[in-house]
Design a protein around this motif. Structure first.
Motif, PDB file in Angstrom:
ATOM      1  N   VAL A 226       2.551   1.045   3.624  1.00 42.48           N
ATOM      2  CA  VAL A 226       2.344   2.246   2.808  1.00 42.48           C
ATOM      3  C   VAL A 226       1.195   3.108   3.317  1.00 42.48           C
ATOM      4  CG1 VAL A 226       1.636   3.069   0.539  1.00 42.48           C
ATOM      5  CG2 VAL A 226       3.411   1.361   0.713  1.00 42.48           C
ATOM      6  N   ALA A 227       0.098   2.487   3.709  1.00 40.04           N
ATOM      7  CA  ALA A 227      -1.062   3.274   4.153  1.00 40.04           C
ATOM      8  C   ALA A 227      -0.764   4.009   5.453  1.00 40.04           C
ATOM      9  CB  ALA A 227      -2.253   2.350   4.326  1.00 40.04           C
ATOM     10  N   GLN A 228       0.133   3.440   6.266  1.00 42.39           N
ATOM     11  CA  GLN A 228       0.383   3.992   7.608  1.00 42.39           C
ATOM     12  C   GLN A 228       1.484   5.024   7.645  1.00 42.39           C
ATOM     13  OE1 GLN A 228      -1.469   2.650   9.950  1.00 42.39           O
ATOM     14  NE2 GLN A 228      -1.063   0.477  10.223  1.00 42.39           N
ATOM     15  N   ILE A 229       2.297   5.016   6.596  1.00 39.23           N
ATOM     16  CA  ILE A 229       3.606   5.641   6.731  1.00 39.23           C
ATOM     17  C   ILE A 229       3.551   7.132   7.027  1.00 39.23           C
ATOM     18  CG2 ILE A 229       4.071   6.239   4.318  1.00 39.23           C
ATOM     19  CD1 ILE A 229       6.807   4.902   4.800  1.00 39.23           C
ATOM     20  N   PHE A 230       2.439   7.793   6.647  1.00 37.95           N
ATOM     21  CA  PHE A 230       2.364   9.230   6.936  1.00 37.95           C
ATOM     22  C   PHE A 230       1.697   9.514   8.264  1.00 37.95           C
ATOM     23  CE2 PHE A 230       4.150  11.081   3.227  1.00 37.95           C
ATOM     24  CZ  PHE A 230       3.913  10.174   2.198  1.00 37.95           C
ATOM     25  N   LYS A 231       1.318   8.451   8.982  1.00 37.65           N
ATOM     26  CA  LYS A 231       0.634   8.689  10.249  1.00 37.65           C
ATOM     27  C   LYS A 231       1.654   9.063  11.327  1.00 37.65           C
ATOM     28  CE  LYS A 231      -3.617   6.218   9.631  1.00 37.65           C
ATOM     29  NZ  LYS A 231      -3.705   4.789   9.288  1.00 37.65           N
TER      30      LYS A 231
END
Lengths: 285, 126
Positions: A226-231
């Motif tokens: 979840v924390a990475q998904i917009f990277k």
């Protein structure tokens, strides 16, 4: 025994002051250089993002070439049907019917031309212009583009669009791209599921922001992702570059909004974004 | 109306959510000697399916509510036997298979030649 010169008297001081001035000059030059380098990097990054956004838009649109062809086929079918009917009516010397057919042809011709105009808008790169955008209409236009995919994959559609027709000041093509990316992701995430429902909701929230949510019954997102998904460059899919969501985030943030994802009630995910509506911008000013 | 009926070769029920398309199909089948009854959605048609005297249905697959294919399934379940001609702007093999599986006697890709439609209607009339 002569008097000592200024140099001899204050040699240490002069050296110290000169060293200090030279050091400061060096620092100033270095800072200016770094500033120049940073400006160049920012320009490069902006251009790259703009190009990638354009590439993303082209890739998405080409993926939907079937939908696009369908849209144009409708008025074409109308034109052909009317023309062939007119030929028959002509044999029967029915001038009234022939006139009706010709009117139908004119109207369908303009319809086809409008569709192409709208398509051209999607292909323009780096469109910066900002207008009043009706969010509900934007959602409907995206749904029209994906109607084939929904049908093919037997995906149920639920929409709940706020009757107050929230409007934002923004770039229509970019915001459409965000919704399109999120919907295409949702459709893809459900491809191997038994239950396939896409739920889209728009709502004018109490703080005069418009809240859009796109919910799927797909595989969901691992909490660790979840924390990475917009990277940028992050993807859990076998194909694709992983740029779609980071582009969505860039666009939404450029519109002073925010975008996030949360787990859905029935498995799957809810991608949501919030944008200030026109009224609240006026209030802030 | 009765006069028109006796002169025509039969009624074709046209189900399409696009008003321009309904008008075009009406003109086309009338030019070939049939009568057209139009419906703007599957739901609208279902409300009078029981009193339908059409010799065949001309159904667009992409409709506003339930799809043309869904409509065919529902009609079959209700014991409706009038033949169905599907038309669509979607150039897709999967959708064609779905339509054939739903029991359509013909699958027309828009835009289609008038003769293809007329042949299908004649086939429906038996």
């Amino acid at each position: 025994f002569r008097d000592p010169t200024v140099w001899e008297q204050y040699r240490a001081h002069i050296l110290a002051v000169t060293a200090a001035i030279l050091t400061q000059a060096a620092l100033i030059f270095w800072l200016l250089y770094e500033h120049w380098r940073r400006q160049r990097a920012e320009i490069l990054a902006r251009n790259t993002m703009s190009e990638l956004t354009h590439v993303n838009r082209m890739a998405t649109v080409s993926q939907l070439s079937a939908s696009v062809a369908h849209e144009v086929r409708q008025p074409l079918a109308g034109i052909l049907a009317n023309a062939q009917a007119a030929l028959r009516w002509l044999e029967q010397a029915n001038v009234g019917e022939v006139r009706e057919s010709l009117n139908g042809i004119v109207s369908d011709g303009f319809r086809a031309s409008d569709i192409i105009k709208n398509l051209r808008a999607m292909f323009k790169s780096d469109v910066q212009e900002r207008t009043l955008v009706d969010i509900n209409k934007l959602v409907s236009s995206v749904l029209k583009l994906v109607v084939i995919d929904l049908q093919k994959h037997a995906i149920g559609l639920q929409t709940q669009l706020d009757e107050r027709n929230p409007q934002v000041l923004g770039n229509q093509v970019q915001l459409q791209q965000v919704i399109l990316n999120l919907v295409m992701n949702a459709i893809e995430s459900m491809s191997s599921m038994e239950t396939r429902v896409l739920r889209i909701q728009t709502e004018l929230s109490q703080s005069n922001k418009v809240h859009v949510s796109i919910e799927d019954t797909g595989t969901g997102i691992k909490p660790s992702d979840v924390a990475q998904i917009f990277k940028p460059m992050f993807t859990t899919k076998a194909r694709g570059m992983g740029m779609g969501l980071s582009i969505c985030q860039t666009i939404i943030e450029n519109h002073d909004g925010r975008i996030w994802v949360s787990p859905g009630a029935n498995g799957g995910s809810i991608f949501q974004f919030e944008l200030p509506t026109v009224a609240s911008k006026d209030q802030a000013a | 109306m009765e006069e028109l009926m006796s002169n025509s070769q039969g009624i074709v029920a046209v189900i399409d959510d696009d008003p321009e398309m309904r008008a075009a199909m009406t003109s086309l089948v009338s030019a070939y000697g049939y009568c057209a009854e139009t419906f703007d959605s599957a739901e609208t048609f279902l409300t009078c399916a029981s009193t339908c005297r059409a010799i065949c249905l001309l159904v667009d697959i992409q409709l506003g509510g339930i799809s043309g294919v869904e409509l065919a399934h529902q009609l079959a379940a209700d014991g409706f036997t009038v033949p169905i001609i599907f038309m669509t702007g979607l150039d897709d093999a999967v959708i064609e298979r779905q339509a054939v599986a739903a029991g359509g006697i013909a699958f027309l890709c828009k835009p289609f030649p008038a003769t293809t439609l007329v042949d299908a209607i004649k086939k429906a009339a038996g």
